[in-house]
Design an enzyme around this catalytic site. Structure first.
Site, PDB file in Angstrom:
ATOM      1  N   TYR A  76       0.918  -1.282   0.029  1.00 54.28           N
ATOM      2  CA  TYR A  76       0.035  -0.012   0.128  1.00 54.28           C
ATOM      3  C   TYR A  76       0.872   1.326  -0.113  1.00 54.28           C
ATOM      4  CZ  TYR A  76      -4.232   2.596   1.198  1.00 54.28           C
ATOM      5  OH  TYR A  76      -5.043   3.544   1.148  1.00 54.28           O
ATOM      6  N   LYS A  90      -6.437  -1.779  -2.369  1.00 54.22           N
ATOM      7  CA  LYS A  90      -7.289  -1.842  -1.293  1.00 54.22           C
ATOM      8  C   LYS A  90      -7.880  -2.801  -0.921  1.00 54.22           C
ATOM      9  CE  LYS A  90      -7.613   2.835  -0.885  1.00 54.22           C
ATOM     10  NZ  LYS A  90      -7.505   3.599   0.460  1.00 54.22           N
ATOM     11  N   GLU A 107     -13.350   4.618  -5.228  1.00 60.53           N
ATOM     12  CA  GLU A 107     -11.932   4.968  -4.753  1.00 60.53           C
ATOM     13  C   GLU A 107     -11.186   5.841  -5.939  1.00 60.53           C
ATOM     14  OE1 GLU A 107      -9.239   5.581  -1.852  1.00 60.53           O
ATOM     15  OE2 GLU A 107     -10.820   4.274  -1.487  1.00 60.53           O
ATOM     16  N   ASP A 108     -10.394   6.951  -5.452  1.00 64.05           N
ATOM     17  CA  ASP A 108      -9.582   7.739  -6.297  1.00 64.05           C
ATOM     18  C   ASP A 108     -10.273   8.370  -7.550  1.00 64.05           C
ATOM     19  OD1 ASP A 108      -7.786   7.320  -4.085  1.00 64.05           O
ATOM     20  OD2 ASP A 108      -6.267   6.496  -5.563  1.00 64.05           O
ATOM     21  N   ASP A 138     -11.993   7.919  -0.473  1.00 64.16           N
ATOM     22  CA  ASP A 138     -11.386   9.136  -0.310  1.00 64.16           C
ATOM     23  C   ASP A 138     -12.239   9.918   0.431  1.00 64.16           C
ATOM     24  OD1 ASP A 138      -9.149   8.420  -2.349  1.00 64.16           O
ATOM     25  OD2 ASP A 138     -10.968   8.432  -3.639  1.00 64.16           O
ATOM     26  N   ASN A 159      -0.277  12.019  -0.207  1.00 59.62           N
ATOM     27  CA  ASN A 159       0.564  10.925  -0.440  1.00 59.62           C
ATOM     28  C   ASN A 159       0.388  10.645  -1.883  1.00 59.62           C
ATOM     29  OD1 ASN A 159      -1.216   8.255  -0.960  1.00 59.62           O
ATOM     30  ND2 ASN A 159      -1.902   8.767   1.064  1.00 59.62           N
TER      31      ASN A 159
END
Length: 467
Positions: A18, A89, A160-161, A184, A323
């Site tokens: 990750y 994930k 996600e993302d 997120d 990040n």
């Protein structure tokens, strides 16, 4: 064997599967692609998404983690290379919460990419075309969500993302219709809220009295601000009072009422102030107690910014949550040195303990893997009709309560990652109780929820050795 290895030492292996390694893996995904991994659904599949989903060999899919690759971590549009995120994930679902891996499906909705480098890369594995108008993408999303309900009726969708506006619109459209969440928006908000609750406990301060500045006004920043607002309302503030304590700052400057470029979801955080484009100046004017970065802008928390926070706070709370590492708003060493050891600091990526003036400072890692696997485990167990923001606030509060007196004596903000399975199990118990209490669970309530969930956990052993 893979999960046995991960679960044997999660503190060591989480940074490998990750953050921060996953960012590098996504950047290189087309170059290192060797074998099938997850499911790609493209614009060319419109009208046939249901049939495509039925090709997946596992018929009892319980979770789909899906990305459009539109905004991967802080790296931007990576198109189909973003498949690394759903893969990573869902691996955390098992590694951190022992959710059986067989029912986990990584999906990439390939809608093209606006990344010029990828479009010109002969090894790029995705559709070699620019992203179409948002309404065309949203038609594919709608077909996908509806198809999931029919093909995998017990499935929870984990978004996600996604690029900010699309992420917010999609969550708002479906959160009250199907079982889904956005990592997120809600997961990041939950871990930030948990860190904030623990930091204020450490400093003996009340949340309802704090001014919070969020640097970054995209999906993560909006989700974070919204969840803090709801938590402060639970602490006794009205909605207006809660919003008055929240300030957002983006790449242009302070979110304030004279700006004409704001999205509707940003306008509720716009204060009647004149334009301020410098972050340190904004801190001098507003005097926030808390500064949280989800901006994707590396080194945005300069020495001037940290020193400004120290002018108005004996112990400023500073979270640099972007990040991978080179996009973090500041490093742990910078935060502690520039604050002369006063900062209460956490980051989205792991930083080693910092030695400063004979003291050891332990930076927290405010990463949502502390929260979303536990929430997912509760969803796996209870099969709720919907997930709610309450689930995430409950996960944040439960996480704080897992710190031991010894860990608190070291000013640790989060429990050690080596305990992640027990952490996830405890969060799952609290969230499952909430699901039963709110009438959302679609299974009978057991007498002992913790034992009931523990019996469902995946054992990473070969079947012939299971007694």
């Amino acid at each position: 064997l893979f999960y046995k290895t991960l679960m044997s030492d999660p503190a060591d292996f989480l940074p490998v599967i990750y953050s921060p390694t996953i960012g590098e893996a996504c950047l290189k995904f087309s170059d290192i692609y060797r074998t099938k991994a997850g499911m790609y659904i493209t614009l060319r599949d419109k009208g046939s998404v249901k049939e495509v989903l039925r090709n997946w060999p596992e018929k009892n899919v319980r979770f789909i983690c899906v990305s459009t690759g539109g905004h991967i971590l802080s790296l931007g549009d990576l198109g189909s290379n973003g498949m690394g995120i759903p893969l990573g994930k869902l691996q955390l679902y098992t590694a951190c919460a022992a959710i059986p891996p067989y029912g986990l499906l990584p999906v990439l909705l390939d809608c093209g990419t606006d990344n010029e480098t990828l479009l010109n890369d002969p090894f790029y594995i995705g559709l070699r075309q620019r992203r179409p108008a948002p309404d065309i993408i949203e038609e594919l999303i709608e077909e996908f969500v509806e198809a999931v309900q029919e093909v995998f009726p017990e499935c929870c969708i984990h978004f996600e993302d996604w690029k900010g506006p699309l992420a917010i619109r999609t969550l708002n459209k479906y959160k009250d219709k199907v079982c889904c969440f956005n990592g997120d928006i809600q997961g990041t908000a939950a871990i930030a809220l948990s860190g904030l609750i623990e930091s204020l406990r450490m400093l003996n301060l009340e949340m309802k009295n704090q001014k919070v500045m969020v640097f970054g006004a995209g999906s993560a920043g909006i989700g974070l601000a919204g969840m803090i607002a709801r938590a402060t309302q639970q602490a006794g503030l009205t909605e207006q009072q809660a919003l008055s304590n929240l300030y957002l700052f983006d790449g242009i400057g302070l979110i304030e009422s004279s700006r004409t470029d704001l999205q509707d979801y940003q306008k509720i955080y716009a204060h009647p102030m004149t334009g301020i484009s410098d972050l340190a100046q904004a801190i001098d004017v507003i005097k926030p107690n808390v500064l949280i970065g989800v901006s994707s802008i590396g080194k945005a928390f300069t020495q001037a910014v940290i020193e400004a926070m120290c002018r108005y706070n004996e112990r400023p709370i500073i979270f640099a949550m972007s990040n991978p590492t080179d996009h973090s708003e500041c490093t742990a060493e910078e935060a502690f040195e520039w604050s002369d050891g006063k900062a209460v600091f956490a980051a989205g990526v792991p930083f080693a303990p910092v030695q400063y003036k004979g003291q050891t400072f332990y930076p927290g890692q405010a990463n949502n893997f502390y929260c979303f696997p536990g929430v997912a485990l509760a969803v796996y167990a209870t099969k709720p009709k919907l997930t709610t923001d309450e689930f995430w606030i409950e996960s944040a509060q439960a996480l704080c309560n897992l710190l031991t007196p010894e860990e608190r004596s070291k000013n640790m903000m989060f429990p050690p990652q080596s305990d992640i399975l027990e952490i996830s199990l405890n969060i799952a118990v609290h969230v499952a109780e909430l699901a039963f209490d709110r009438g959302l669970a679609q299974v009978p309530r057991p007498a002992d929820i913790k034992s009931w969930i523990r019996e469902m956990l995946y054992l990473p052993v070969y079947p012939e050795y299971v007694k």
